[in-house]
Scaffold this motif. Structure first.
Motif, short mmCIF file in Angstrom:
data_model
loop_
_atom_site.label_atom_id
_atom_site.label_comp_id
_atom_site.label_asym_id
_atom_site.label_seq_id
_atom_site.Cartn_x
_atom_site.Cartn_y
_atom_site.Cartn_z
N UNK A 1 16.80 -43.56 6.29
CA UNK A 1 17.90 -43.91 5.40
C UNK A 1 17.38 -44.34 4.04
N UNK A 2 16.31 -45.12 4.02
CA UNK A 2 15.72 -45.56 2.76
C UNK A 2 15.16 -44.36 1.99
N UNK A 3 14.52 -43.43 2.69
CA UNK A 3 13.98 -42.24 2.05
C UNK A 3 15.09 -41.39 1.44
N UNK A 4 16.20 -41.23 2.16
CA UNK A 4 17.32 -40.46 1.63
C UNK A 4 17.90 -41.11 0.38
N UNK A 5 18.01 -42.45 0.39
CA UNK A 5 18.52 -43.15 -0.78
C UNK A 5 17.58 -42.97 -1.97
N UNK A 6 16.27 -43.04 -1.72
CA UNK A 6 15.29 -42.86 -2.79
C UNK A 6 15.39 -41.46 -3.38
N UNK A 7 15.50 -40.44 -2.52
CA UNK A 7 15.62 -39.07 -2.99
C UNK A 7 16.88 -38.87 -3.81
N UNK A 8 17.98 -39.49 -3.38
CA UNK A 8 19.23 -39.37 -4.13
C UNK A 8 19.10 -40.01 -5.51
N UNK A 9 18.43 -41.17 -5.59
CA UNK A 9 18.23 -41.81 -6.89
C UNK A 9 17.37 -40.93 -7.80
N UNK A 10 16.31 -40.32 -7.24
CA UNK A 10 15.44 -39.46 -8.04
C UNK A 10 16.20 -38.22 -8.53
N UNK A 11 17.02 -37.65 -7.67
CA UNK A 11 17.82 -36.48 -8.08
C UNK A 11 18.78 -36.86 -9.20
N UNK A 12 19.42 -38.01 -9.07
CA UNK A 12 20.35 -38.46 -10.09
C UNK A 12 19.62 -38.69 -11.41
N UNK A 13 18.43 -39.26 -11.35
CA UNK A 13 17.64 -39.51 -12.57
C UNK A 13 17.24 -38.19 -13.22
N UNK A 14 16.80 -37.23 -12.40
CA UNK A 14 16.43 -35.91 -12.96
C UNK A 14 17.64 -35.23 -13.57
N UNK A 15 18.79 -35.38 -12.95
CA UNK A 15 20.01 -34.78 -13.48
C UNK A 15 20.35 -35.41 -14.82
N UNK A 16 20.24 -36.75 -14.89
CA UNK A 16 20.51 -37.42 -16.17
C UNK A 16 19.51 -37.00 -17.23
N UNK A 17 18.22 -36.90 -16.89
CA UNK A 17 17.21 -36.48 -17.85
C UNK A 17 17.47 -35.05 -18.31
N UNK A 18 17.83 -34.19 -17.38
CA UNK A 18 18.16 -32.81 -17.73
C UNK A 18 19.37 -32.74 -18.62
N UNK A 19 20.36 -33.59 -18.37
CA UNK A 19 21.56 -33.63 -19.20
C UNK A 19 21.22 -34.13 -20.60
N UNK A 20 20.33 -35.14 -20.69
CA UNK A 20 19.91 -35.65 -22.00
C UNK A 20 19.20 -34.57 -22.80
N UNK A 21 18.31 -33.79 -22.14
CA UNK A 21 17.61 -32.71 -22.82
C UNK A 21 18.58 -31.65 -23.31
N UNK A 22 19.58 -31.33 -22.50
CA UNK A 22 20.58 -30.34 -22.90
C UNK A 22 21.38 -30.84 -24.10
N UNK A 23 21.70 -32.13 -24.11
CA UNK A 23 22.44 -32.71 -25.23
C UNK A 23 21.60 -32.64 -26.51
N UNK A 24 20.29 -32.96 -26.41
CA UNK A 24 19.41 -32.90 -27.57
C UNK A 24 19.29 -31.47 -28.10
N UNK A 25 19.16 -30.51 -27.18
CA UNK A 25 19.06 -29.12 -27.60
C UNK A 25 20.36 -28.67 -28.26
N UNK A 26 21.47 -29.12 -27.75
CA UNK A 26 22.77 -28.75 -28.34
C UNK A 26 22.91 -29.33 -29.74
N UNK A 27 22.42 -30.58 -29.93
CA UNK A 27 22.49 -31.20 -31.25
C UNK A 27 21.59 -30.47 -32.24
N UNK A 28 20.41 -30.03 -31.80
CA UNK A 28 19.49 -29.31 -32.67
C UNK A 28 20.05 -27.94 -33.03
N UNK A 29 20.72 -27.29 -32.10
CA UNK A 29 21.27 -25.96 -32.33
C UNK A 29 22.54 -26.02 -33.18
#
Length: 143
Positions: A97-125
Motif C-alpha cells: 500500500x505504501x509503495x502504491x501511494x509512493x508511485x501515485x505521488x511520483x506519477x502526479x509529480x511527473x504529470x505536473x512537471x510535464x504540464x509545466x513544460x508544456x505551458x512554458x513551450x506554449x508561452x515561448x511559441x
C-alpha cells in the motif's frame, strides 16, 4: 502495527456453521493478541489447481487485519496445527500500500512537471505566432 492478509483454504464439505465457527475462532485469536480485524469473510468455493489429499475443491476464507509480527507467527503456528485447515498463507500488505501511494505521488509529480513544460513551450511559441506575414514573405509590421 502492520497490515496482513490471511488466506485460508478449508474443505468444501463444511457447512456455513462450521465456516462461521472457523472465522470466529481466528478472529478471536487476532483480537486477543491485540490485533484488529479489518475484514473477515468467506470468499469463494473454487476448484483447486491440483488435488490436496484427493480433494479437488476448497472454500477460501480471507482475513485482513492489523497486528504485530508475533501475531502473524502465532497464527501461522496455530494454522499449521489445525486439522480443519488444508492450506493457508499470510502476506504482509502494508508495504504494498505504501509503495502504491509512493508511485501515485511520483506519477502526479511527473504529470505536473510535464504540464509545466508544456505551458512554458506554449508561452515561448505564442510570441512567434503573433508575427503575421503578407504574401511576399515580409512581415506586416515592416510596411
Amino acid at each position: 502495527m502492520r497490515t496482513y492478509e490471511l488466506l485460508v483454504l478449508v474443505r468444501p464439505d463444511f457447512d456455513n456453521e462450521k465456516i462461521a465457527s472457523i472465522i470466529a475462532r481466528y478472529s478471536e485469536i487476532i483480537t486477543n493478541m491485540e490485533g484488529t480485524i479489518i475484514t473477515a469473510e468467506k470468499w469463494a468455493k473454487r476448484r483447486l489447481a491440483y488435488e490436496i489429499n484427493r480433494i479437488r475443491e476448497g472454500i477460501y476464507l480471507i482475513f485482513v487485519f492489523k497486528g504485530t509480527p508475533e501475531l502473524s507467527d502465532e497464527l501461522d503456528r496455530l494454522l499449521k496445527i489445525d486439522q480443519e485447515i488444508m492450506r493457508h498463507m499470510i502476506v504482509r500488505i502494508d508495504h504494498k500500500l505504501k509503495l502504491e501511494q509512493k508511485l501515485q505521488r511520483e506519477r502526479a509529480q511527473r504529470t505536473r512537471e510535464g504540464q509545466d513544460e508544456q505551458d512554458e513551450q506554449a508561452e515561448e511559441a505564442a510570441p512567434e505566432a503573433a508575427v503575421v506575414s503578407d504574401d511576399n514573405g515580409e512581415s506586416a509590421d515592416s510596411n
